[in-house]
Design an enzyme around this catalytic site. Structure first.
Site, short mmCIF file in Angstrom:
data_model
loop_
_atom_site.label_atom_id
_atom_site.label_comp_id
_atom_site.label_asym_id
_atom_site.label_seq_id
_atom_site.Cartn_x
_atom_site.Cartn_y
_atom_site.Cartn_z
N SER A 17 0.84 -1.20 0.00
CA SER A 17 0.00 0.00 0.00
C SER A 17 0.88 1.25 0.00
CB SER A 17 -0.96 -0.04 1.18
OG SER A 17 -1.95 0.95 1.07
N ASP B 43 -9.26 -4.49 -5.30
CA ASP B 43 -8.72 -3.39 -4.51
C ASP B 43 -8.95 -2.08 -5.25
OD1 ASP B 43 -7.05 -1.66 -3.04
OD2 ASP B 43 -5.22 -2.48 -3.88
N HIS C 190 -7.31 -5.54 -0.46
CA HIS C 190 -6.28 -4.67 0.09
C HIS C 190 -6.07 -5.01 1.57
CE1 HIS C 190 -4.04 -0.83 -0.37
NE2 HIS C 190 -4.17 -0.80 0.95
#
Length: 343
Positions: A191, A286, A316
């Site tokens: 991320s 995601d 995610h």
């Protein structure tokens, strides 16, 4: 609160041991949005969390505490490694923690992975990622350096980017002392940390530093804006991360848009990607999926080798769900095998 968290953790772990078919049926009874393509255990887990406030809906200290609790609830157990050392690394205006993990039987010099945690540049820390980093060390055979870069809003952009580049510069300088093979160094993150792994490789090229041999970007944020199709189609809360949460993270880290074109924030906008390291790009169901794939296409167009590992049954954040979601652990193991092959 500690007792409540303990009870929730026990309940979730117990539920996750039920057959997937039963969990899928149970998820269908309680979920408020269609998650039919996801792993059934993950579907139920997300459905159970639909009614609780997100990190962005709480005062910042409580949001950070909730993130730590969620990782504790879902992540793998704490494994033993041969060595754990807390190191202090100088950065502009101070120093940061880098926690080193050396797996059993690691050679000297050893391959190494510099890891940058996720959390929207705002939540998360090296402490929460301790168990994952131990797991990665034991599965890849590489020394892991877990970087505790400074967070927003206390430290806004580009502080996190500058911190990780300083950490990379320090690792290069200390490689011999730390027993690391400077020809087998990788960067990795998920991320926000995926963004920072990409930024580190790009900035190393610009600053004339040795580049990583490998970049591992797990569902990375590659652009400061979030105007990709997946943000619209997958950002309504199907997978935990949603548009409102992304916008909140953006406001914390980038309080104005003057740095949007800065490639330390938006590495997708770098016009020159030629010579970037081989990259393992990990995607899932995601909101950030399309910007990650767009970066992979840019790399390929520049002649860079890209390995895309796609997990549409996961969402995610799955990299820290391996203790409760077998499919997540299986995906992390597959990522580790690819890393080991290349280091």
């Amino acid at each position: 609160m500690a007792l409540q968290h303990t009870l929730e953790r026990h309940t979730v772990r117990t539920l996750m041991k039920l057959p997937g078919s039963a969990l899928g049926r149970l998820a269908g009874l309680v979920e408020k949005v269609d998650r039919g393509r996801l792993d059934p255990r993950l579907r139920l887990l997300l459905a159970l969390g639909d009614s609780r406030k997100g990190f962005h809906q709480l005062p910042l200290p409580k949001g950070r505490a909730l993130y730590a609790q969620m990782i504790d609830m879902l992540d793998v157990g704490q494994e033993t490694v041969a060595q754990v050392s807390d190191l202090r690394v100088p950065v502009a205006g101070g120093d940061i923690l880098v926690r080193l993990y050396r797996p059993v039987a690691a050679p000297i010099p050893a391959p190494a992975i510099v890891y940058f945690h996720g959390g929207g540049f705002t939540i998360g820390s090296a402490v929460e990622y301790d168990r994952l980093c131990r797991y990665l060390a034991n599965r890849t055979g590489a020394v892991i350096l877990n970087v505790d870069y400074r967070l927003a809003p206390e430290h806004v952009a580009p502080t996190a980017a500058d911190d990780v580049v300083a950490a990379w510069r320090w690792v290069l300088a200390q490689a011999d002392k730390l027993g690391l093979d400077d020809q087998r160094l990788a960067v990795m993150g998920d991320s926000a940390g995926g963004n920072l792994s990409i930024v580190t490789a790009q900035q190393a090229a610009l600053e004339g530093l040795a580049k990583p041999k490998l970049v591992v970007a797990v569902y990375p944020k590659t652009d400061g804006e979030t105007n990709f199709e997946s943000a619209e189609t997958l950002g309504a809360g199907q997978g935990g991360l949603d548009r409102d949460m992304i916008a909140w993270f953006h406001q914390q880290y980038l309080p104005d848009d003057s740095l949007l074109d800065d490639i330390r924030i938006s590495p997708l906008r770098n016009p020159d990607l030629e010579g970037q390291p081989e990259t393992i790009l990990v995607t899932a169901t995601d909101p950030l999926r399309d910007e990650g794939l767009a970066y992979g296409e840019r790399l390929k167009a520049a002649g860079v080798t890209v390995v895309n590992l796609d997990y549409p049954e996961l969402v995610h954040g799955f990299i820290t769900m391996g203790g409760a979601i077998p499919a997540a652990r299986k995906a992390v193991d597959a990522i580790c095998r690819r890393i080991r092959e290349r280091l």
